[in-house]
Design an enzyme around this catalytic site. Sequence first.
Site, short mmCIF file in Angstrom:
data_model
loop_
_atom_site.label_atom_id
_atom_site.label_comp_id
_atom_site.label_asym_id
_atom_site.label_seq_id
_atom_site.Cartn_x
_atom_site.Cartn_y
_atom_site.Cartn_z
N GLN A 198 -33.71 -12.74 -21.39
CA GLN A 198 -32.58 -13.95 -22.05
C GLN A 198 -31.55 -12.96 -23.06
O GLN A 198 -30.52 -13.27 -23.10
CB GLN A 198 -33.50 -15.44 -22.12
CG GLN A 198 -33.53 -16.03 -21.58
CD GLN A 198 -32.75 -16.41 -20.71
OE1 GLN A 198 -30.93 -16.60 -20.88
NE2 GLN A 198 -33.45 -17.18 -19.86
N SER A 218 -34.26 -9.54 -15.39
CA SER A 218 -33.76 -10.02 -14.31
C SER A 218 -32.21 -10.33 -14.22
O SER A 218 -31.73 -10.61 -15.47
CB SER A 218 -34.85 -11.38 -14.11
OG SER A 218 -34.12 -12.22 -13.19
N THR A 256 -40.44 -2.35 1.63
CA THR A 256 -38.68 -2.35 1.72
C THR A 256 -37.69 -3.22 0.89
O THR A 256 -37.64 -3.76 0.75
CB THR A 256 -38.30 -2.61 3.31
OG1 THR A 256 -39.13 -2.17 4.24
CG2 THR A 256 -37.14 -1.81 3.75
N CYS A 343 -36.45 -23.43 -14.95
CA CYS A 343 -38.52 -23.46 -14.59
C CYS A 343 -38.98 -24.72 -14.35
O CYS A 343 -40.34 -25.32 -13.37
CB CYS A 343 -38.70 -22.53 -14.38
SG CYS A 343 -38.15 -21.15 -14.43
N1 PLP Z 1 -38.28 -15.12 -18.56
C1 PLP Z 1 -37.25 -15.75 -19.00
C2 PLP Z 1 -37.42 -15.76 -20.65
C3 PLP Z 1 -36.79 -16.63 -18.53
O1 PLP Z 1 -35.66 -17.12 -18.98
C4 PLP Z 1 -36.69 -16.48 -16.57
C5 PLP Z 1 -36.14 -17.37 -15.86
O2 PLP Z 1 -35.22 -18.18 -16.49
C6 PLP Z 1 -37.55 -15.62 -16.25
C7 PLP Z 1 -38.34 -15.01 -17.18
C8 PLP Z 1 -38.14 -15.40 -14.28
O3 PLP Z 1 -37.23 -14.72 -14.06
P1 PLP Z 1 -36.66 -15.16 -12.97
O4 PLP Z 1 -35.89 -16.06 -12.63
O5 PLP Z 1 -36.05 -13.54 -12.28
O6 PLP Z 1 -38.38 -14.63 -12.24
#
Ligand code: PLP
Length: 397
Positions: A198, A218, A256, A343
Amino acid sequence: MILNMRVTYFEKIKRLLCFKCQVYLDNNATTCISRPVRKTMNRVLKHYWGNPSSAYHMGKMSSQIIEKARQQLADAIHAHSHEIYFTGCATESNNAVLKTLSNYFYPKKKKIISTPVEHPSIINTLEFLKTQGIIVQYCPVDKYGRVSPMDIAKLIDEDTFLICCILANNEIGTVNNVKEIAKIAKAHNVLVLSDCVQAFGKIPVNVKELNVDYASFSAHKLYGPKGIGALYAKISSPLEPFIHGGHQEEGMRAGTEAVHNIAGFGTACRDVNKHLSHAEKIRDLKEQLTRQLKESKSDIIINSPETDCLPNTISVTFPNINSGELMMMLDYHGIAVSSGSACSSHINKPSHVLKAIGLSDQSARETIRISLGSDTSASDIQYTIKVMENYFKRESI
Ligand code: PLP
């Protein structure tokens, strides 16, 4: 009141006519793909579809695209390109470090220190590792989700091999003093993993200054594509293959490569300073939103700290208003916010982050996260405030 309703109605019509039916205030869940990223990806999909492992020209072209993106990410976080491994997502990066290091140290060393405000990709992996004999200690945080480096220091013992601390929290935006934590860790010969997902693109991230051993990233939080993440692993820090198979990613992560996603991630990293340059504008809009929300509903509670916070993130508790209903009302008016991390928003369980900062189950269920982005405009904020004001007025009748 009538004027407010008219403005809202007018805004709604205007947005529908402009095909801008969304005010997107959930940029911590994901971001839109920027135009330059889309352009890069389209070009790669069209022209560079060769397998990067192939020895002939087409393969080499794809391989070069990957290496360019690796350099772009390395430059953006002040790392060396040899320290970057592309992964499928940041969840994979976090899993890779926690699991391979546990495997590497166990049973000589067994303990990981972390915080209760980590992303589920850390917490759930740690909980799994506990079933494998790893000892996990969560250092308590204050009411803003800040962990004290001194409290972490007190937990370090001979058995500790890793400290895992999120740089910027995804739900409340709190920025932790990871640099100080890493300093303490180094003094005790303990490794450090920081989830920088973030923070990247919202505040400067310099892995060398932070002095962490591992960091996760990410692309889709940075106006890049989904399905591509990265792991920074300092050259001198241990790392074992985490997906076995071919030789890709120095044999650490076989399979790949998704060349178009990697290229898109590279372009997003190239543009990181552009995103950082929006921070002041975004912070101003966030402050305006906070101020006006407080004016229209005086009992709201702001869970995000005023300082050491991401410029775009605000977590707000609205006493006696169910966050699910509030979200649905906002969605009806074309405004997207979330009740926690994307999530976990489908799980009807109060957020572990909000619980860790001391909110009751009820308060956690009355809390929403608003996260602004580079495209957020003053009129988006005005519209959101108007819609909310009207809702509060209706609710109070
Ligand atoms: N870490 C944090 C602080 C996040 O906000 C997120 C996604 O919401 C992730 C990890 C996971 O990222 P990814 O969606 O690429 O798995």
